[in-house]
Design a protein around this motif. Sequence first.
Motif, PDB file in Angstrom:
ATOM      1  N   ARG A  73      72.228  18.724  33.470  1.00 36.82           N
ATOM      2  CA  ARG A  73      71.602  18.977  34.748  1.00 36.82           C
ATOM      3  C   ARG A  73      72.151  19.853  35.554  1.00 36.82           C
ATOM      4  N   LEU A  74      73.613  19.196  36.427  1.00 39.67           N
ATOM      5  CA  LEU A  74      74.114  19.643  37.002  1.00 39.67           C
ATOM      6  C   LEU A  74      74.167  21.338  36.839  1.00 39.67           C
ATOM      7  N   VAL A  75      74.668  21.982  35.214  1.00 41.44           N
ATOM      8  CA  VAL A  75      74.422  22.852  34.602  1.00 41.44           C
ATOM      9  C   VAL A  75      73.513  23.533  35.234  1.00 41.44           C
ATOM     10  N   SER A  76      72.262  23.288  34.652  1.00 42.99           N
ATOM     11  CA  SER A  76      71.365  23.502  35.378  1.00 42.99           C
ATOM     12  C   SER A  76      70.866  24.016  36.341  1.00 42.99           C
ATOM     13  N   ILE A  77      71.248  23.238  37.429  1.00 47.15           N
ATOM     14  CA  ILE A  77      70.861  23.319  38.974  1.00 47.15           C
ATOM     15  C   ILE A  77      71.787  24.394  38.897  1.00 47.15           C
ATOM     16  N   LEU A  78      73.389  24.820  38.496  1.00 50.12           N
ATOM     17  CA  LEU A  78      74.237  26.449  39.058  1.00 50.12           C
ATOM     18  C   LEU A  78      73.362  26.773  38.417  1.00 50.12           C
ATOM     19  N   LEU A  79      73.065  27.360  37.332  1.00 42.93           N
ATOM     20  CA  LEU A  79      71.622  28.879  36.688  1.00 42.93           C
ATOM     21  C   LEU A  79      70.945  28.493  37.414  1.00 42.93           C
ATOM     22  N   LEU A  80      70.312  27.697  37.395  1.00 47.41           N
ATOM     23  CA  LEU A  80      69.481  28.133  38.295  1.00 47.41           C
ATOM     24  C   LEU A  80      69.295  28.797  39.360  1.00 47.41           C
ATOM     25  N   LEU A  81      70.532  28.733  40.158  1.00 43.26           N
ATOM     26  CA  LEU A  81      70.727  28.944  41.690  1.00 43.26           C
ATOM     27  C   LEU A  81      71.565  30.351  41.536  1.00 43.26           C
ATOM     28  N   GLN A  82      71.637  30.380  40.306  1.00 43.12           N
ATOM     29  CA  GLN A  82      72.516  31.900  40.133  1.00 43.12           C
ATOM     30  C   GLN A  82      71.751  33.256  39.519  1.00 43.12           C
ATOM     31  N   THR A  83      70.423  32.433  38.508  1.00 36.86           N
ATOM     32  CA  THR A  83      69.597  33.400  38.401  1.00 36.86           C
ATOM     33  C   THR A  83      68.289  32.989  39.915  1.00 36.86           C
ATOM     34  N   ARG A  84      68.246  32.372  40.139  1.00 37.61           N
ATOM     35  CA  ARG A  84      66.992  32.579  40.893  1.00 37.61           C
ATOM     36  C   ARG A  84      67.535  32.810  42.129  1.00 37.61           C
ATOM     37  N   GLY A  85      68.565  32.730  42.869  1.00 40.53           N
ATOM     38  CA  GLY A  85      69.016  32.765  44.002  1.00 40.53           C
ATOM     39  C   GLY A  85      68.288  31.150  45.380  1.00 40.53           C
ATOM     40  N   ARG A  86      68.304  31.482  46.007  1.00 41.69           N
ATOM     41  CA  ARG A  86      67.939  30.752  46.848  1.00 41.69           C
ATOM     42  C   ARG A  86      66.719  29.603  46.154  1.00 41.69           C
ATOM     43  N   MET A  87      66.538  28.484  46.042  1.00 44.63           N
ATOM     44  CA  MET A  87      65.690  27.030  46.485  1.00 44.63           C
ATOM     45  C   MET A  87      65.828  26.229  46.201  1.00 44.63           C
ATOM     46  N   THR A  88      64.435  25.510  46.676  1.00 40.74           N
ATOM     47  CA  THR A  88      64.875  23.905  47.976  1.00 40.74           C
ATOM     48  C   THR A  88      64.762  22.932  47.117  1.00 40.74           C
ATOM     49  N   ALA A  89      65.012  22.306  47.539  1.00 39.48           N
ATOM     50  CA  ALA A  89      65.377  20.810  46.707  1.00 39.48           C
ATOM     51  C   ALA A  89      64.093  20.165  45.803  1.00 39.48           C
ATOM     52  N   GLN A  90      63.147  20.424  46.611  1.00 41.14           N
ATOM     53  CA  GLN A  90      61.998  20.342  45.999  1.00 41.14           C
ATOM     54  C   GLN A  90      61.580  20.847  44.974  1.00 41.14           C
ATOM     55  N   GLU A  91      62.236  22.077  44.927  1.00 43.19           N
ATOM     56  CA  GLU A  91      61.401  23.139  44.087  1.00 43.19           C
ATOM     57  C   GLU A  91      62.752  22.767  42.304  1.00 43.19           C
ATOM     58  N   LEU A  92      64.170  22.657  42.705  1.00 46.38           N
ATOM     59  CA  LEU A  92      64.511  21.961  41.716  1.00 46.38           C
ATOM     60  C   LEU A  92      64.391  21.280  41.206  1.00 46.38           C
ATOM     61  N   ALA A  93      63.809  19.513  41.868  1.00 46.86           N
ATOM     62  CA  ALA A  93      63.489  19.043  41.165  1.00 46.86           C
ATOM     63  C   ALA A  93      61.669  19.082  40.386  1.00 46.86           C
ATOM     64  N   ASP A  94      61.153  19.608  40.709  1.00 49.60           N
ATOM     65  CA  ASP A  94      59.802  20.323  39.499  1.00 49.60           C
ATOM     66  C   ASP A  94      60.470  21.061  38.644  1.00 49.60           C
ATOM     67  N   ARG A  95      61.450  21.494  38.443  1.00 47.42           N
ATOM     68  CA  ARG A  95      62.370  22.328  37.529  1.00 47.42           C
ATOM     69  C   ARG A  95      62.339  21.453  36.304  1.00 47.42           C
ATOM     70  N   LEU A  96      63.751  20.492  37.113  1.00 48.46           N
ATOM     71  CA  LEU A  96      64.746  19.924  36.403  1.00 48.46           C
ATOM     72  C   LEU A  96      63.941  18.363  35.759  1.00 48.46           C
ATOM     73  N   GLU A  97      61.979  18.347  36.542  1.00 45.73           N
ATOM     74  CA  GLU A  97      61.212  16.883  36.548  1.00 45.73           C
ATOM     75  C   GLU A  97      61.986  15.836  36.868  1.00 45.73           C
ATOM     76  N   VAL A  98      62.684  16.002  38.023  1.00 44.00           N
ATOM     77  CA  VAL A  98      63.936  14.431  38.666  1.00 44.00           C
ATOM     78  C   VAL A  98      62.865  14.719  39.930  1.00 44.00           C
ATOM     79  N   SER A  99      64.039  13.521  40.668  1.00 42.29           N
ATOM     80  CA  SER A  99      62.737  13.060  41.926  1.00 42.29           C
ATOM     81  C   SER A  99      63.888  14.370  42.843  1.00 42.29           C
ATOM     82  N   VAL A 100      63.294  14.530  44.073  1.00 38.79           N
ATOM     83  CA  VAL A 100      63.884  14.729  45.282  1.00 38.79           C
ATOM     84  C   VAL A 100      65.586  14.363  45.544  1.00 38.79           C
ATOM     85  N   ARG A 101      65.815  12.942  45.406  1.00 36.02           N
ATOM     86  CA  ARG A 101      66.945  12.012  46.147  1.00 36.02           C
ATOM     87  C   ARG A 101      67.948  12.422  44.892  1.00 36.02           C
TER      88      ARG A 101
END
Length: 323
Positions: free
Chosen positions: A5-33
Motif C-alpha cells: 500500500r505504501l508503494v501504491s501511495i507513492l506511485l499514485l502521487l507520482q503519476t497523478r500529482g496532488r491527491m487528498t487523503a480521502q481520494e487516496l483512501a477511496d482508491r486504495l479501499e482503506v480508511s482516511v485514518r
Amino acid sequence: MRASRLVSILLLLQTRGRMTAQELADRLEVSVRTIYRDVESLHSAGIPLYGDAGPKGGYQLLDGYRTRLTGLTADEAESLFLAGLPGPAAELGLGAVVTAAQLKLMAALPVELRDRAGRIQERFHLDAPTWYRDQEPVTYLPAVADAVWNERRIQVRYRRWKAPQEVERRLEPYGLVVKAGRWYLVARSEGDVRTYRVSQILDLHPLPERFTRAEGFDLTAYWAGYLAEFEARLRWGEAVARVSPEGLRRLTDLMTPGAVKAAHESAQPPDEEGWIQVTVPIESIGHALGEFLRLGTEAEVLSPAELRDQVGAAAREIAARYR
C-alpha cells in the motif's frame, strides 16, 4: 500488505500529482485514518512528501522526486505479459515497441519472476478476431491513431451503408476501440460524437489545427452506451420457432449472443417430440430467413407468418433444385 500500500501511495502521487487523503483512501479501499498513518510512515522513511490543508489541499511529492521502486509481485509480472495484444499493437505500428518493452521488463525481473512471466507467453495466446472472417485492411489506422493521440482534426472520405455511400467528413478523433478484430474510431463530427469503422475510411488528410476534447468524455462509457443502442436498433421484432435439442445447441454458433440468451430465457418445456418452443429477436425478415435456413431441419418457424412463408418457399426451391 501494508508495504504494498505504501508503494501504491507513492506511485499514485507520482503519476497523478496532488491527491487528498480521502481520494487516496477511496482508491486504495482503506480508511482516511489509515492513510494518515501511512503518510507518517513515509515521512519517517525520508520520502519528500508534504501536505497542504484546506479545500484545495492534499498530499504531493516534491518536484523532481521519482521512486525507483521495481518490486513487482508474481501476479503483477504475469499480468503485464498477458496484457500485450500483439495483433492490435502490430496494426498500430507498435509491434516492435511492445516486443522491446517486454524484453526490457523481462531483463529487469528477478530470476524467479522471469521464469513465471516467460511461461505466460509459452502457454497463452490471444487471437482477437472472430471465426470465419479475414482480417480487415486498416490502411489509415496509424494516421488515425496519431490524430487521436495528438488531438488533431482529420478530413476523411468515408464509405457508409446508406446513400450517398461516399461522404466527406471533418472529424475530431476522440478514441479507438478494437472489437472482434475490427477497429472503430469514436469521433466528434458536426457537433455529435459518432462511431466510424476504420476499414471504411477511403482517404484521409491530417489537418493542422488541433481540437479540445469535450470535458468529462469517457470512452468506455460511450462505447457501452453505443453497443446497447446498436443492439436495440438491430432488433426489428421477434420470431417464434420450434427447435430440436440439437437446433437449440447450434444457436450458440449461428446467432448473436443476445438472440441466444433470449432463446434460452423463453424456452418452453419440450413437447412430445422433444422439441422446444423459443422466441428470438430478429433484425429483419430477410436477415432472419438466412439465420433460420442455417439451422436446416433442426428448426421450424411458427411466426411471423411472412417469415414462415419465406422459409417454406426457400426450402421448396432448394428441394426442387436438388430433385
